[in-house]
Design an enzyme around this catalytic site. Structure first.
Site, PDB file in Angstrom:
ATOM      1  N   ASP A 122      21.360  37.044  64.634  1.00 16.23           N
ATOM      2  CA  ASP A 122      22.356  38.119  64.635  1.00 16.23           C
ATOM      3  C   ASP A 122      22.694  38.417  63.182  1.00 16.23           C
ATOM      4  OD1 ASP A 122      24.692  39.673  64.644  1.00 16.23           O
ATOM      5  OD2 ASP A 122      25.442  38.770  66.493  1.00 16.23           O
ATOM      6  N   LYS A 126      28.827  48.358  63.459  1.00 13.99           N
ATOM      7  CA  LYS A 126      29.600  47.912  62.284  1.00 13.99           C
ATOM      8  C   LYS A 126      29.211  48.723  61.039  1.00 13.99           C
ATOM      9  CE  LYS A 126      31.272  45.100  65.278  1.00 13.99           C
ATOM     10  NZ  LYS A 126      30.807  43.768  65.581  1.00 13.99           N
ATOM     11  N   ARG A 128      14.400  58.705  78.062  1.00 13.71           N
ATOM     12  CA  ARG A 128      14.834  57.312  77.967  1.00 13.71           C
ATOM     13  C   ARG A 128      14.083  56.565  76.870  1.00 13.71           C
ATOM     14  NH1 ARG A 128      12.749  54.379  82.040  1.00 13.71           N
ATOM     15  NH2 ARG A 128      13.611  55.727  83.653  1.00 13.71           N
ATOM     16  N   TYR A 148      28.966  34.762  67.987  1.00 15.49           N
ATOM     17  CA  TYR A 148      29.887  35.802  68.454  1.00 15.49           C
ATOM     18  C   TYR A 148      30.222  35.503  69.924  1.00 15.49           C
ATOM     19  CZ  TYR A 148      31.149  40.701  69.557  1.00 15.49           C
ATOM     20  OH  TYR A 148      31.769  41.849  69.958  1.00 15.49           O
TER      21      TYR A 148
HETATM   22  C1  LIG Z   1      30.546  43.247  66.923  1.00 11.65           C
HETATM   23  C2  LIG Z   1      29.501  42.226  66.930  1.00 11.65           C
HETATM   24  C3  LIG Z   1      28.546  42.195  67.940  1.00 11.65           C
HETATM   25  C4  LIG Z   1      28.581  43.123  69.132  1.00 11.65           C
HETATM   26  O1  LIG Z   1      28.453  44.458  68.806  1.00 11.65           O
HETATM   27  P1  LIG Z   1      29.037  45.599  69.759  1.00 11.65           P
HETATM   28  O2  LIG Z   1      28.394  46.842  69.242  1.00 11.65           O
HETATM   29  O3  LIG Z   1      30.534  45.581  69.576  1.00 11.65           O
HETATM   30  O4  LIG Z   1      28.644  45.285  71.158  1.00 11.65           O
HETATM   31  C5  LIG Z   1      27.559  41.249  67.865  1.00 11.65           C
HETATM   32  N1  LIG Z   1      27.507  40.360  66.869  1.00 11.65           N
HETATM   33  C6  LIG Z   1      28.413  40.353  65.887  1.00 11.65           C
HETATM   34  C7  LIG Z   1      28.313  39.328  64.802  1.00 11.65           C
HETATM   35  C8  LIG Z   1      29.449  41.276  65.880  1.00 11.65           C
HETATM   36  O5  LIG Z   1      30.371  41.243  64.915  1.00 11.65           O
END
Ligand SMILES: *Cc1c(COP(=O)(O)O)cnc(C)c1O
Length: 392
Positions: free
Chosen positions: A183, A208, A58, A111
């Site tokens: 973020d 992403k 983990r 988000y």
């Molecule tokens: C997609 C996204 C997230 C969340 O990511 P996941 O891997 O889909 O949970 C968070 N912040 C932003 C700006 C995003 O585009």
């Protein structure tokens, strides 16, 4: 040795022999149990609590350590925690630092699942959230209360793409002892490094651009020295882990991120430039364009852009949007972004986006420009916009 440049860093970071065993990429080390040969060895591993030392599955294996090291180096942090999704990285970073009675400041254009987490989970724990407009800058100080624990930023904002004046806001937060998180999914670590601008923790949906091929869910949070021990410890306590196979794929994606981003960036600028003069389009919301709120901060703080931007129609209705979306061939409808493929989403009205009062324009359409030929993407948008116009 001279400080290495970014592209070189993306290729070399985390490639220790201990992780690769002499080949180019790290070994995929899948594990639950780690076995120890002696009490002394076990005690030594326990003391290090899994910080790049095998202790228990983990807490990660050498595959994870290679990825963590590479991302921490990219973002200029002390350490990187891995999570099973970007949403998990955000919720766990917040949960690691707030307690009942605390207050957090959250950007209005966050988000949507981040917002839902504050409203549904944090609120239930007695943690209050105040939403602030993305353009508030140094004005954030008026919203800081004695119990404010975290200032959370997202730049650019989701869908409407406002760039925040991060240094001005961080300075005000520091004055009051408020920690900051950002973020950084759009900024990806190559084009924007929040820790260099004073932010304490930079969070990304690695899902992403780091992964880059739409086939893995993963989140990362990179912390500065001050908050790393708590972030790491509390992520362990919250049971966060990822598979070695996913860590391997994320690291593989990271190696080619710079060259992919270069292509995404140029293609998106070409498409946005074309859209800007289209008679149905009011303006584009691409941080590299003057029509985007906070463009001056983008020019000051960022090293580049990528494939994700929005544009605002002069007029529209739900039917026009539906036929537009249905008639696109290369742009697929779907959530997420950052892969090699082009994607589209549309919002009929920005009334739901609390950041801008007096929004009078039409629908907002968000595109992710993939690696297809720009000529094909433009032809696709051209025919779909002609159909859109027929339904106005
Ligand atoms: C997609 C996204 C997230 C969340 O990511 P996941 O891997 O889909 O949970 C968070 N912040 C932003 C700006 C995003 O585009």
């Amino acid at each position: 040795m001279k400080k290495i440049n970014r592209n070189t860093q993306l290729v070399s970071a985390g490639r220790k022999k201990a992780y690769t065993q002499g080949v180019v990429n790290p070994v995929v080390q899948r594990a639950s149990t780690v076995v120890f040969d002696s009490v002394a060895e076990l005690k030594e591993a326990a003391k290090k609590r899994g910080d790049k030392t095998l202790f228990y599955g983990r807490r990660g294996t050498t595959t994870h350590f290679a990825l963590q090291e590479a991302i921490a180096e990219l973002e200029g942090g002390e350490g990187c925690a891995l999570y099973p999704s970007g949403a998990a990285a955000i919720s766990n970073a917040l949960l690691s630092f707030v307690k009942t009675g605390d207050h957090i400041l959250m950007v209005d254009t966050a988000y949507e699942p981040t917002r839902d987490f504050c409203d549904k989970i944090l609120a239930g724990l007695g943690i209050e959230t105040t939403y602030y407009p993305p353009g508030i800058g140094a004005g954030i100080s008026a919203l800081i209360k004695d119990n404010t624990r975290v200032l959370f930023l997202e730049s650019p904002g989701s869908i409407t793409m406002e760039i925040q004046d991060v240094p001005a806001m961080v300075a005000k937060a520091n004055e009051r002892g408020v920690m900051t998180m950002l973020d950084n999914t759009w900024g990806n670590g190559l084009h924007y490094r929040p820790l260099e601008h004073g932010v304490d923790i930079s969070i990304q949906a690695a899902t992403k651009y780091i992964v880059g091929h739409s086939d893995v869910m993963m989140g990362v949070a990179v912390s500065n020295k001050k908050y790393w021990p708590t972030l790491r410890e509390n992520s362990y306590l919250l049971g966060q882990c990822t598979s070695a196979d996913d860590a391997y794929l994320a690291l593989r994606g990271l190696r080619t991120m710079a060259v992919r981003l270069k292509q995404h960036e140029q293609a998106a600028i070409d498409v946005a430039t074309w859209l800007e003069t289209h008679p149905l389009v009011d303006h584009v919301r691409h941080p590299a364009f003057e029509t985007c709120p906070g463009h001056e901060f983008f020019k000051r703080d960022f090293d580049g852009s990528n494939g994700l931007f929005s544009f605002v129609m002069k007029a529209g209705n739900q039917q026009a949007i539906d036929v537009f979306l249905d008639s696109l061939q290369h742009f697929k409808m779907g959530f997420s972004w950052g892969g090699y493929e082009s994607l589209v989403t549309a919002n009929l009205t920005m009334k739901g986006l609390r950041s801008e009062t007096g929004w009078t324009q039409g629908p907002v359409i968000r595109l992710h420009i993939g690696l297809e030929d720009v000529a094909d993407l433009l032809a696709d948008l051209d025919q779909a916009l002609a159909i859109y116009e027929q339904h106005l």
